[in-house]
Scaffold this active site. Structure first.
Site, PDB file in Angstrom:
ATOM      1  N   GLU A   1     -18.898  69.435  42.665  1.00 49.07           N
ATOM      2  CA  GLU A   1     -20.191  68.896  43.083  1.00 49.07           C
ATOM      3  C   GLU A   1     -21.013  68.496  41.858  1.00 49.07           C
ATOM      4  O   GLU A   1     -21.096  69.243  40.874  1.00 49.07           O
ATOM      5  CB  GLU A   1     -20.923  69.969  43.884  1.00 49.07           C
ATOM      6  CG  GLU A   1     -22.227  69.526  44.510  1.00 49.07           C
ATOM      7  CD  GLU A   1     -22.813  70.590  45.424  1.00 49.07           C
ATOM      8  OE1 GLU A   1     -23.742  70.267  46.173  1.00 49.07           O
ATOM      9  OE2 GLU A   1     -22.337  71.750  45.387  1.00 49.07           O
TER      10      GLU A   1
ATOM     11  N   SER B   1     -25.916 101.617  20.854  1.00 49.96           N
ATOM     12  CA  SER B   1     -26.395 102.999  20.882  1.00 49.96           C
ATOM     13  C   SER B   1     -25.289 104.017  21.104  1.00 49.96           C
ATOM     14  O   SER B   1     -25.502 105.213  20.909  1.00 49.96           O
ATOM     15  CB  SER B   1     -27.441 103.161  21.984  1.00 49.96           C
ATOM     16  OG  SER B   1     -26.823 103.080  23.260  1.00 49.96           O
TER      17      SER B   1
ATOM     18  N   LYS C   1     -24.738  64.535  51.155  1.00 50.19           N
ATOM     19  CA  LYS C   1     -24.634  65.908  51.643  1.00 50.19           C
ATOM     20  C   LYS C   1     -25.628  66.120  52.793  1.00 50.19           C
ATOM     21  O   LYS C   1     -26.765  65.649  52.737  1.00 50.19           O
ATOM     22  CB  LYS C   1     -24.932  66.884  50.499  1.00 50.19           C
ATOM     23  CG  LYS C   1     -24.627  68.340  50.788  1.00 50.19           C
ATOM     24  CD  LYS C   1     -24.809  69.167  49.512  1.00 50.19           C
ATOM     25  CE  LYS C   1     -24.463  70.635  49.728  1.00 50.19           C
ATOM     26  NZ  LYS C   1     -24.606  71.419  48.482  1.00 50.19           N
TER      27      LYS C   1
ATOM     28  N   CYS D   1     -19.703  71.582  49.706  1.00 47.89           N
ATOM     29  CA  CYS D   1     -20.181  72.919  49.355  1.00 47.89           C
ATOM     30  C   CYS D   1     -20.809  73.669  50.524  1.00 47.89           C
ATOM     31  O   CYS D   1     -20.112  74.232  51.357  1.00 47.89           O
ATOM     32  CB  CYS D   1     -21.162  72.819  48.189  1.00 47.89           C
ATOM     33  SG  CYS D   1     -21.528  74.414  47.401  1.00 47.89           S
TER      34      CYS D   1
END
Length: 715
Positions: free
Chosen positions: A51, A366, A120, A183
């Site tokens: 896309e 750490s 779309k 999509c």
């Protein structure tokens, strides 16, 4: 027109993962061209791309600029000029302006001719998606035909002035039909592929821009397998893969399915910029499959007649490329969550590093689970880069590696991942008098194991200097609570240590390349996990403030699982020791009998007043289940049915109090890799206020009434 029957119809189709970069029009175009050439090498007559691949999916508000649209047309014209579409149907993704409206479109091109521009119809607006901010859902019906006037260059170069615009599908000379589903349309209740299947469309392409989220790939696979099992047909899925300029990592996973079986699957995590997969399918299998299911035939017979674009001069079936159909895969590659937590951020970091111009990373280490997880992710990145660079000395990864490492020798690649880590990863343990030898030792062991350039920086002198300045100007000397100070003093004493670590980190990130006689700068890595961000268990502008945070949307529980997985996968035994150690900030004096020689007595979960397990559950209910205080209390009374309601109420109130009082910290949170659906990232994902009435008067009053009713019912 319904789909015709007919003899054997073997078609080779291709789809791809592309590592696109928002607004990198030249780079994107080159990667698209490479994918087209690879598809042709495999004999494909149809190629599907992701896309918005021409501009990159993550352009965001740049989609509001006319330049973005103009550059996309320029790239499309050059792709056509350079032969990308010669002899092959190409399905590209790009934005198109039509009738003064911005649309997210598929552009189908063959032999330098635009056949169809398909907009779309359903926008993605959940989570990190904001498509309706930039685009409009197309409301035209299937079969509604309109014409788009093309830019003048297409008339001049290709003798084409207009192109069909709308919801149609393609019909070719051999009777093969191809349609588009874009999509989000796959995820909607009335998915496009259903109507296309009932119209007889045999091949459906879904160009997607789907980002990584833990355990999301399974959902995609289930949807696509279910769609083709129910409706039949060939389904191609394409996706971006990589960091295209933001917090998201698009995780590839391109695949080809037919009649409920997966024929080909691309990788989810990889450093490869262009990955193309192909499959040869017998369309007669599709026709036979559909015809064997009476319910499909009944619905297809009464479905409305669709509209197609006739391209009878072209055939997808290729006689000179005929071969046996692809065999369905026996098993699929689906990573466990521990691998996802490691490999996704590792690939994201590499994209960011190679595209930023930085010379490496600086990580305050750490020896605890969070910073060690970040170190492990960078170590995994070095493993991936080393393997890829050694595999192809002239490939993109090897070239990027030489550039990042400032290596001029054209054949140089790192011999080991440790060699690469020593060049690009700089770690430092910033200790004070409150630091234990346990964490000091773990930090050094991990640095040595991964291969980082490791330092031990004593910042106690800096802390003392700042406190002396405070005493000189105010005449007051703050103390820890264990030394008789108030909680206000205690918190300030902790915060000054944490904030000086941030200042120190940026100083060393700027100057360490100079110290090592190298050029460039280092990106500072943060290491605050999603649960601490949700609770606000961090100091504003401490080591949670950095340039990037690979674990900012990953829970403590998932991080510990990842550490154990990485200790086995890479042989880094020290990570297992880190995972077993109790989480501690080491900002207060230890109250243990043996002082610095034992694990620190200041434990995170005691400080927070809740466990990491509880935090993960609170976060999931708050975001994914959309719970406020009252509904969260109700749900937890069911989940924790062996816990008295009054205790559940206390936990819920404590969580929402600290969430509210610390929400402001999310406004300045370091850009973090998005991985978890309940991330509290205020910048893009979790859009909520940062000034709350922290007493939650109405909400907590309702909870109190519910607790009282529960107590009465038990009497």
């Amino acid at each position: 027109m319904k789909n015709p029957g007919g003899g054997a119809s073997l078609v080779t189709v291709a789809t791809c993962n592309l590592n696109q970069w928002a607004l990198d029009f030249d780079g994107n175009m080159e990667r698209i061209l490479r994918s087209c050439l690879k598809a042709k090498e495999h004999g494909a007559s149809y190629r599907l791309g992701p896309e918005l691949e021409i501009c990159g999916y993550g352009c965001e508000d740049h989609f509001l600029e006319q330049d973005t649209f103009a550059h996309c047309w320029e790239s499309l014209a050059e792709l056509m000029e350079r032969g990308a579409t010669d002899g092959m149907l190409c399905d590209f993704g790009m934005p198109v302006l039509f009738g003064g409206v911005r649309y997210n479109c598929r552009v189908l091109v063959r032999d330098k001719k635009i056949l169809l521009i398909r907009p779309k119809t359903a926008m993605a607006d959940q989570g990190n998606y904001r498509e309706s901010r930039y685009f409009t859902s197309f409301r035209g019906t299937m079969g509604q035909v309109e014409k788009l006037v093309l830019p003048g260059t297409f008339r001049e170069k290709f003798q084409q002035a207009t192109a069909t615009f709308g919801i149609q599908y393609m019909l070719f000379g051999d009777g093969t039909t191809v349609g588009c589903e874009s999509c989000e349309e796959l995820w909607t209740p009335r998915s496009t592929h259903i109507e296309l299947a009932l119209q007889g469309v045999e091949i459906i392409g879904n160009g997607s821009g789907s980002y990584h989220e833990l355990r999301k790939l399974n959902q995609r696979l289930e949807l696509i397998v279910s769609a083709t099992r129910k409706c039949g047909g060939v389904y191609l899925y394409a996706n971006q893969r990589g960091c295209d300029g933001g917090r998201l990592y698009y995780d590839g996973g391109a695949l080809i399915a037919c009649n409920g079986r997966i024929l080909a699957q691309a990788s989810q995590f990889s450093l490869e910029d262009v990955e193309v997969i192909t499959a040869t399918v017998d369309l007669d299998d599709v026709r036979s499959y559909r015809a064997s299911i009476p319910s499909i035939g009944i619905q297809a017979a009464i479905s409305s007649r669709g509209c197609y674009v006739d391209d009878s001069d072209f055939c997808l079936v290729r006689g000179d490329y005929l071969s046996t159909p692809s065999i369905p895969l026996e098993s699929l590659q689906v990573h466990i969550s521990e691998e996802e937590c490691c490999l996704g951020p590792a690939c994201w970091l590499w994209d960011y590093l190679r595209r930023s111009g930085a010379a490496g990373f600086f990580l305050p280490l750490s020896g605890g689970a969070d910073s060690s997880s970040v170190a492990a992710i960078v170590g995994a990145m070095c493993q991936l880069v080393t393997v890829a660079a050694q595999k192809d000395l002239n490939g993109q990864v090897a070239q990027d590696c030489r550039r990042v490492c400032r290596q001029e020798l054209a054949s140089w690649v790192p011999a080991t991942s440790q060699e690469l880590a020593n060049i690009i990863l700089h770690t430092a343990f910033m200790g004070t008098r409150n630091s234990s030898t346990k964490t000091t030792d773990r930090a050094k062991r991990l640095g040595d194991t991964i291969g980082s350039y490791h330092l031990s920086i004593p910042i106690g002198l800096m802390v003392e200097a700042v406190l002396k300045v405070f005493t000189l100007t105010t005449g007051m000397s703050p103390r820890f609570s264990s030394h008789g100070g108030t909680m206000t003093e205690d918190l300030a004493m902790q915060n000054i240590q944490a904030r000086l670590r941030m200042v120190t980190a940026y100083l060393y990130a700027q100057l360490l390349p100079w110290v090592r006689s190298r050029s460039g700068f280092l990106l500072v890595l943060g290491s605050a996990n999603v649960d601490e961000g949700l609770r606000g268990y961090m100091t504003k502008y401490d080591c949670s403030s950095a340039d990037l945070n690979p674990i900012g949307a990953i829970s403590k529980g998932d991080l510990k699982k990842m550490l154990i997985w990485a200790s086995l996968a890479y042989g880094w035994d020290v990570l297992a020791d880190v995972a077993e150690a109790p989480p501690t900030a080491e900002l207060r004096p230890s109250t243990g009998e043996n002082g610095v020689d034992e694990e620190h007595s200041q434990l995170d979960e005691e400080d927070m007043g809740m466990s990491y397990y509880e935090l993960g559950l609170f976060g999931s209910l708050r975001k994914l289940s959309r719970c406020g205080p009252v509904s969260m209390f109700r749900k937890l009374c069911i989940i924790w049915n062996d816990t008295p309601p009054v205790e559940v109420a206390t936990k819920v109130k404590r969580f929402f109090y600290y969430y509210a009082v610390n929400r402001h910290k999310m406004c300045t949170i370091t850009p973090a890799y998005h991985a978890e659906g309940y991330s509290p990232d205020d910048n893009r994902f979790d859009l909520r206020q940062f000034l709350y009435n922290v007493s939650w008067p109405r909400q907590f009053a309702v909870i109190d009434r519910l607790v009282a009713k529960s107590d009465e019912s038990e009497k």
